[in-house]
Design a protein around this motif. Structure first.
Motif, PDB file in Angstrom:
ATOM      1  N   HIS A   1       0.858  -1.199   0.000  1.00 33.75           N
ATOM      2  CA  HIS A   1       0.000   0.000   0.000  1.00 33.75           C
ATOM      3  C   HIS A   1       0.892   1.246   0.000  1.00 33.75           C
ATOM      4  O   HIS A   1       1.810   1.360   0.823  1.00 33.75           O
ATOM      5  CB  HIS A   1      -0.885  -0.003   1.250  1.00 33.75           C
ATOM      6  CG  HIS A   1      -2.001   0.993   1.174  1.00 33.75           C
ATOM      7  ND1 HIS A   1      -1.788   2.342   1.135  1.00 33.75           N
ATOM      8  CD2 HIS A   1      -3.337   0.818   1.104  1.00 33.75           C
ATOM      9  CE1 HIS A   1      -2.949   2.973   1.058  1.00 33.75           C
ATOM     10  NE2 HIS A   1      -3.916   2.070   1.030  1.00 33.75           N
ATOM     11  N   PRO A   2       0.640   2.191  -0.942  1.00 34.40           N
ATOM     12  CA  PRO A   2       1.544   3.344  -1.051  1.00 34.40           C
ATOM     13  C   PRO A   2       1.593   4.215   0.201  1.00 34.40           C
ATOM     14  O   PRO A   2       2.667   4.699   0.576  1.00 34.40           O
ATOM     15  CB  PRO A   2       0.998   4.132  -2.252  1.00 34.40           C
ATOM     16  CG  PRO A   2      -0.365   3.585  -2.518  1.00 34.40           C
ATOM     17  CD  PRO A   2      -0.389   2.183  -1.992  1.00 34.40           C
ATOM     18  N   ASP A   3       0.430   4.430   0.862  1.00 35.23           N
ATOM     19  CA  ASP A   3       0.447   5.270   2.060  1.00 35.23           C
ATOM     20  C   ASP A   3      -0.860   5.107   2.841  1.00 35.23           C
ATOM     21  O   ASP A   3      -1.827   5.828   2.606  1.00 35.23           O
ATOM     22  CB  ASP A   3       0.636   6.740   1.674  1.00 35.23           C
ATOM     23  CG  ASP A   3       0.701   7.619   2.917  1.00 35.23           C
ATOM     24  OD1 ASP A   3       0.870   7.071   4.032  1.00 35.23           O
ATOM     25  OD2 ASP A   3       0.573   8.854   2.774  1.00 35.23           O
ATOM     26  N   PRO A   4      -0.897   4.133   3.764  1.00 36.54           N
ATOM     27  CA  PRO A   4      -2.138   3.966   4.532  1.00 36.54           C
ATOM     28  C   PRO A   4      -2.236   4.904   5.729  1.00 36.54           C
ATOM     29  O   PRO A   4      -3.153   4.812   6.537  1.00 36.54           O
ATOM     30  CB  PRO A   4      -2.042   2.513   5.006  1.00 36.54           C
ATOM     31  CG  PRO A   4      -0.585   2.249   5.107  1.00 36.54           C
ATOM     32  CD  PRO A   4       0.123   3.138   4.124  1.00 36.54           C
ATOM     33  N   SER A   5      -1.278   5.839   5.860  1.00 30.23           N
ATOM     34  CA  SER A   5      -1.210   6.627   7.099  1.00 30.23           C
ATOM     35  C   SER A   5      -2.312   7.681   7.220  1.00 30.23           C
ATOM     36  O   SER A   5      -2.669   8.071   8.318  1.00 30.23           O
ATOM     37  CB  SER A   5       0.158   7.309   7.214  1.00 30.23           C
ATOM     38  OG  SER A   5       0.260   8.310   6.229  1.00 30.23           O
ATOM     39  N   ARG A   6      -2.888   8.138   6.117  1.00 33.56           N
ATOM     40  CA  ARG A   6      -3.882   9.209   6.228  1.00 33.56           C
ATOM     41  C   ARG A   6      -5.269   8.633   6.496  1.00 33.56           C
ATOM     42  O   ARG A   6      -5.662   7.638   5.893  1.00 33.56           O
ATOM     43  CB  ARG A   6      -3.918  10.035   4.943  1.00 33.56           C
ATOM     44  CG  ARG A   6      -2.664  10.861   4.766  1.00 33.56           C
ATOM     45  CD  ARG A   6      -2.823  11.909   3.689  1.00 33.56           C
ATOM     46  NE  ARG A   6      -1.562  12.568   3.427  1.00 33.56           N
ATOM     47  CZ  ARG A   6      -1.098  13.581   4.155  1.00 33.56           C
ATOM     48  NH1 ARG A   6      -1.801  14.038   5.165  1.00 33.56           N
ATOM     49  NH2 ARG A   6       0.067  14.120   3.878  1.00 33.56           N
ATOM     50  N   GLY A   7      -5.992   9.305   7.398  1.00 33.84           N
ATOM     51  CA  GLY A   7      -7.348   8.847   7.702  1.00 33.84           C
ATOM     52  C   GLY A   7      -7.758   9.215   9.109  1.00 33.84           C
ATOM     53  O   GLY A   7      -7.187  10.124   9.726  1.00 33.84           O
ATOM     54  N   ASP A   8      -8.736   8.490   9.630  1.00 32.29           N
ATOM     55  CA  ASP A   8      -9.329   8.748  10.936  1.00 32.29           C
ATOM     56  C   ASP A   8      -8.315   8.446  12.048  1.00 32.29           C
ATOM     57  O   ASP A   8      -7.814   7.325  12.142  1.00 32.29           O
ATOM     58  CB  ASP A   8     -10.559   7.835  11.046  1.00 32.29           C
ATOM     59  CG  ASP A   8     -11.229   7.940  12.393  1.00 32.29           C
ATOM     60  OD1 ASP A   8     -10.805   8.781  13.201  1.00 32.29           O
ATOM     61  OD2 ASP A   8     -12.172   7.167  12.620  1.00 32.29           O
ATOM     62  N   THR A   9      -8.068   9.449  12.889  1.00 32.02           N
ATOM     63  CA  THR A   9      -7.044   9.248  13.920  1.00 32.02           C
ATOM     64  C   THR A   9      -7.498   8.293  15.025  1.00 32.02           C
ATOM     65  O   THR A   9      -6.695   7.867  15.844  1.00 32.02           O
ATOM     66  CB  THR A   9      -6.649  10.597  14.561  1.00 32.02           C
ATOM     67  OG1 THR A   9      -7.845  11.290  14.882  1.00 32.02           O
ATOM     68  CG2 THR A   9      -5.784  11.418  13.635  1.00 32.02           C
ATOM     69  N   ALA A  10      -8.793   7.978  15.044  1.00 33.98           N
ATOM     70  CA  ALA A  10      -9.272   7.046  16.085  1.00 33.98           C
ATOM     71  C   ALA A  10      -8.891   5.602  15.756  1.00 33.98           C
ATOM     72  O   ALA A  10      -9.002   4.716  16.603  1.00 33.98           O
ATOM     73  CB  ALA A  10     -10.788   7.157  16.215  1.00 33.98           C
ATOM     74  N   ALA A  11      -8.454   5.369  14.514  1.00 34.70           N
ATOM     75  CA  ALA A  11      -8.149   3.980  14.122  1.00 34.70           C
ATOM     76  C   ALA A  11      -6.647   3.703  14.216  1.00 34.70           C
ATOM     77  O   ALA A  11      -5.824   4.567  13.928  1.00 34.70           O
ATOM     78  CB  ALA A  11      -8.631   3.734  12.694  1.00 34.70           C
ATOM     79  N   ASP A  12      -6.314   2.498  14.633  1.00 37.58           N
ATOM     80  CA  ASP A  12      -4.920   2.047  14.602  1.00 37.58           C
ATOM     81  C   ASP A  12      -4.683   1.386  13.250  1.00 37.58           C
ATOM     82  O   ASP A  12      -5.474   0.538  12.832  1.00 37.58           O
ATOM     83  CB  ASP A  12      -4.663   1.037  15.719  1.00 37.58           C
ATOM     84  CG  ASP A  12      -4.646   1.713  17.073  1.00 37.58           C
ATOM     85  OD1 ASP A  12      -3.675   2.430  17.358  1.00 37.58           O
ATOM     86  OD2 ASP A  12      -5.624   1.535  17.832  1.00 37.58           O
ATOM     87  N   VAL A  13      -3.590   1.765  12.593  1.00 45.39           N
ATOM     88  CA  VAL A  13      -3.308   1.259  11.254  1.00 45.39           C
ATOM     89  C   VAL A  13      -2.170   0.245  11.335  1.00 45.39           C
ATOM     90  O   VAL A  13      -1.129   0.526  11.934  1.00 45.39           O
ATOM     91  CB  VAL A  13      -2.881   2.403  10.313  1.00 45.39           C
ATOM     92  CG1 VAL A  13      -2.844   1.913   8.874  1.00 45.39           C
ATOM     93  CG2 VAL A  13      -3.822   3.573  10.452  1.00 45.39           C
TER      94      VAL A  13
END
Ligand code: SF4
Length: 295
Positions: free
Chosen positions: A27-39
């Motif tokens: 995955h190129p960049d899964p870091s962006r998104g909802d801060t409530a979730a652990d990636v």
């Protein structure tokens, strides 16, 4: 490929994350998104992640599990593998769901954890705060046994009827079965078995153990097996073996194996009949055919 992500399971059991996002290694960049979730980035592809893993993550304490297909190179395969599990959790109607999703909304950057190097959960440092959760699934169990156990744990106590919801196993039928046992030996899950009583042999099928791989259908040299869709989740959980075919068999007088006689009075199984007709085997020893006989 990640088959038993023990570190991830163990971390979820300790930390009990509210929301978990899993992304493929590429995955190129899964870091962006909802801060409530652990990636968490899993090694390999989500299409290869065993179907029991997202369910086990829920059972062990994750609030929800999102499988990120936006960075997956085989999203259709991933959908086929995880779709039945996602449909099951949706049908159960609670907040603990497995979701197949694309890009996440939210522009904040989040740390991306590595499934093989999970951090120590804070609760693990203070055992008194450790939540009372089910034990980790046994590593020696097959993938299908783990899927069945996780589904059973999740469904326990639910009044939802799952008779119409497709599970992962195939609804097998057998017509023209000769009890050769090829399918039994092909099945990696031990879902098929032969039972002989008197002069009848039954081909039994345990739908709860079937992973839907299709190897039995592919390898049956008689073309006797076929699938009529999938067995429902209720069959996975209740797992009652059914008889797919009953065949008249007799014992080979030479090797004593059970076989289905093609004609009345046949006493040798196909292998012994072939050996009897070809006592030197099917291939002559090298040079034998051209060697001149005695003058
Ligand atoms: S599809 Fe056939 S070989 Fe594959 S698990 Fe099911 S019964 Fe076994």
């Amino acid at each position: 490929m990640i088959t038993d992500p023990r570190q991830l399971l163990s971390w979820v059991r300790r930390a009990g994350p509210e929301a978990l996002e899993l992304a493929c290694a590429e995955h190129p960049d899964p870091s962006r998104g909802d801060t409530a979730a652990d990636v968490v980035r899993v090694p390999g592809c989500l299409a290869d992640l065993e179907a029991h893993v997202p369910l086990e993550l829920l059972v062990l304490g994750a609030g929800s599990v999102v499988l990120r297909l936006d960075g997956c190179s085989r999203p259709e395969e991933a959908r086929r593998r995880h779709g039945p599990v996602a449909a099951l959790t949706t049908a159960l109607g609670g907040s603990r769901v497995v979701v197949l999703a694309g890009e996440r909304t939210g522009s904040r950057r989040r740390p991306v954890l590595d499934a093989h190097h999970m951090p120590v959960a804070r609760r693990a440092l203070l055992p008194i705060l450790a939540p009372d959760r089910p034990p980790l699934p046994p590593g020696h169990a097959t993938a299908q046994e783990r899927l069945s156990a996780a589904a059973t744990a999740l469904i326990a106590g639910s009044a939802t009827v799952l008779d119409d919801l497709d599970g992962v196993g195939l609804a097998l039928t057998a017509a023209g079965c000769t009890a050769s046992g090829v399918c039994v030996r092909s099945c990696p899950e031990g879902a098929l078995s032969l039972w002989t009583e008197g002069d009848a042999t039954d081909l039994r099928f345990d739908p709860g153990r079937c992973s839907g791989c299709g190897l039995c259908i592919e390898r049956c040299d008689r073309g006797a097996l076929s699938a009529n869709g999938h067995v429902p989740w209720s069959a996975v959980v209740h797992s009652v073996p059914v008889i797919l075919a009953r065949t008249t068999t007799t014992r080979c007088r030479r090797c004593r194996a059970e076989f289905h006689p093609e004609v009345v009075g046949e006493t040798l199984c196909p292998v012994c009949a072939f050996r009897s007709a070809h006592p030197f085997g099917s291939v002559l020893p090298s040079g034998r055919a051209s060697r001149p006989g005695p003058a």
